[in-house]
Write a protein that holds these residues in place. Structure first.
Motif, short mmCIF file in Angstrom:
data_model
loop_
_atom_site.label_atom_id
_atom_site.label_comp_id
_atom_site.label_asym_id
_atom_site.label_seq_id
_atom_site.Cartn_x
_atom_site.Cartn_y
_atom_site.Cartn_z
N UNK A 134 1.96 10.82 0.36
CA UNK A 134 2.22 10.27 -0.97
C UNK A 134 1.77 8.81 -1.10
N UNK A 135 1.12 8.30 -0.06
CA UNK A 135 0.57 6.94 -0.12
C UNK A 135 1.61 5.85 0.04
N UNK A 136 2.81 6.18 0.52
CA UNK A 136 3.88 5.18 0.59
C UNK A 136 3.77 4.27 1.81
N UNK A 137 2.95 4.61 2.78
CA UNK A 137 2.73 3.69 3.91
C UNK A 137 1.23 3.51 4.11
N UNK A 138 0.88 2.42 4.79
CA UNK A 138 -0.54 2.14 5.06
C UNK A 138 -1.01 3.07 6.18
N UNK A 139 -2.04 3.85 5.92
CA UNK A 139 -2.57 4.75 6.96
C UNK A 139 -3.95 4.25 7.36
#
Ligand SMILES: Cc1cc2nc3c(=O)[nH]c(=O)nc-3n(C[C@H](O)[C@H](O)[C@H](O)COP(=O)(O)OP(=O)(O)OC[C@H]3O[C@@H](n4cnc5c(N)ncnc54)[C@H](O)[C@@H]3O)c2cc1C
Length: 386
Positions: A134-139
């Motif tokens: 969901x894009x909630x952390x930096x990957x």
């Protein structure tokens, strides 16, 4: 280091040009091929071009050492401009977006379309990501290396993540976790592996690695397949495992997206099927090497890619001169040296686990010998932006 931009001498956007030989990616196999051509005096046909997103080829074996603060970036990357100039190859700083093997054409990120008579693909692989995010952390994927290097530099110099995870249970993941600990002292660190760590290695080595990770305050989550990122948590299916700010993907090798629609024969995973002569099984005018190749007996590692190089050099030359090709024979075993971010390294020799500074110095010597052998000194005017 530079970002992606089109810097070919004569821009050819949306026009069509047909080099006799097109080289995609400055991977390990192409670097070894270049050195062999330099040593033998062979020069590829005029018009030969190399496409690579970066003006440098980064050496994976030294990336964890770079992040542990043991090397500078200039020690871990080979400038491509002087190498290409020496060989009479045109360097196109761009990225392959798609390939149509039926019409022998390639489209680049800039929109440029290139034809070719013979193509060599050495563009590597990418680490697979959790399927739902969901894009909630930096990957941050461990490859491509320039992006990993940039993310790590920002963490070190500006804003270290409070909680950082490394996805993967192989040597690259462990080396990166140890390196992150060396440079991000206050960050909470986690390693997530779908199986045991270093699943193919002997018990002694696995145990040493577990002890070392515990000593360095790195939490290990084995038998934990991360399938989703949601609300700042990594999850195994619907089970939240851990809250994170950033996640580094060192989760093995997946094919690049554009391999799928290329028309080249692929294996079940989507890697490009190659014969013993390193030609595509479906298109003999296309050579495939390194991680991009699906080749019986060969593994997805730098060591194997390097061994493709001499065969590739000879076979491309022979193909262009209409001579018989030679066969690549994969080695049965490869030496694995795991850098421990403190100047030491671990290895397994005949079932015995060896470790310490002496092994680390040996690894350093091997890595630096590779770099010295494949580097060509910059001439005045070369782009040196390290
Ligand atoms: C952190 C880390 C450490 C590792 N350490 C080791 C080690 O110690 N020993 C070992 O044997 N293996 C190691 N590996 C694995 C190793 O990196 C790979 O197996 C190896 O790099 C594969 O080499 P290659 O020749 O396929 O191409 P790569 O070395 O992956 O190079 C591919 C090149 O193609 C370029 N490229 C990518 N996409 C495109 C595109 N679309 N268009 C044009 N160019 C493109 C890239 O920029 C790059 O220059 C490590 C991996 C990681 C992530």
């Amino acid at each position: 280091m530079d970002s992606l931009q089109h810097t070919e001498d004569t821009p050819l956007r949306d026009s069509m040009t047909t080099p006799p030989l097109l080289l995609a990616g400055a991977g390990h196999a192409h670097l070894v091929m270049f050195r062999r051509w330099l040593d033998s005096g062979y020069r590829p046909p005029p018009g030969t071009a190399l496409i690579n997103p970066d003006r440098h080829a980064w050496y994976s074996g030294m990336m964890p050492g770079l992040m542990a603060g043991r090397y500078g970036a200039e020690q871990c990357a080979i400038a491509l401009a002087p190498l290409c100039r020496e060989l009479g190859i045109r360097l196109i700083q761009d990225v392959v977006r798609s390939l149509d093997a039926a019409s022998n054409t390639m489209r680049l990120g800039s929109g440029m379309v290139l034809g070719y008579q013979c193509l060599s693909i050495n563009t590597g692989s990418q680490p697979p990501a959790p399927p739902e995010d969901d894009g909630s952390i930096q990957v941050v994927p461990a490859k491509p290396f320039p992006a990993l290097h940039q993310a790590w530099s920002d963490w070190r110099d500006q804003a270290p993540p409070a909680r950082l995870g490394v996805l993967g249970g192989g040597a690259a993941a462990i080396e990166l976790a140890l390196a992150m600990r060396a440079s991000l002292a206050d960050t909470e660190l986690h390693v997530f592996s779908a199986s045991e760590l270093l699943a193919q290695q002997p018990f002694g080595l696995i145990q040493r690695v577990h002890e070392m990770l515990a000593e360095r305050r790195i939490s290990v989550h084995t038998q934990t397949r991360i399938t989703r990122i949601e609300h700042c948590h990594v999850m195994a299916e619907m089970r939240p495992i851990c809250q994170l700010d950033a996640l580094v993907l060192a989760s093995g090798a997946a094919p690049l997206h554009w391999y799928a629609d290329s028309g080249l024969a692929q294996d079940g995973q989507g890697f490009l099927c190659a014969t013993e002569t390193l030609q595509s099984t479906s298109h003999p005018n296309v050579f495939v090497s390194g991680d991009s190749a699906s080749l019986p007996g060969s593994k997805k590692s730098g060591v194997y890619s390097v061994r493709h190089g001499p065969v590739l050099a000879d076979n491309i030359q022979s193909f262009l001169q209409d001579r018989p090709l030679t066969r690549y024979q994969p080695q049965k075993k490869a030496l694995a040296l795991l850098a421990t971010a403190d100047g030491g390294a671990l290895t397994n020799v005949g079932g015995w686990t060896l470790g310490g500074r002496l092994i680390g110095r040996w690894k350093d010597w091997l890595d630096q010998r590779f770099m010295a052998r494949h580097r060509v000194e910059n001439a005045p005017g070369d782009d040196t932006d390290h």
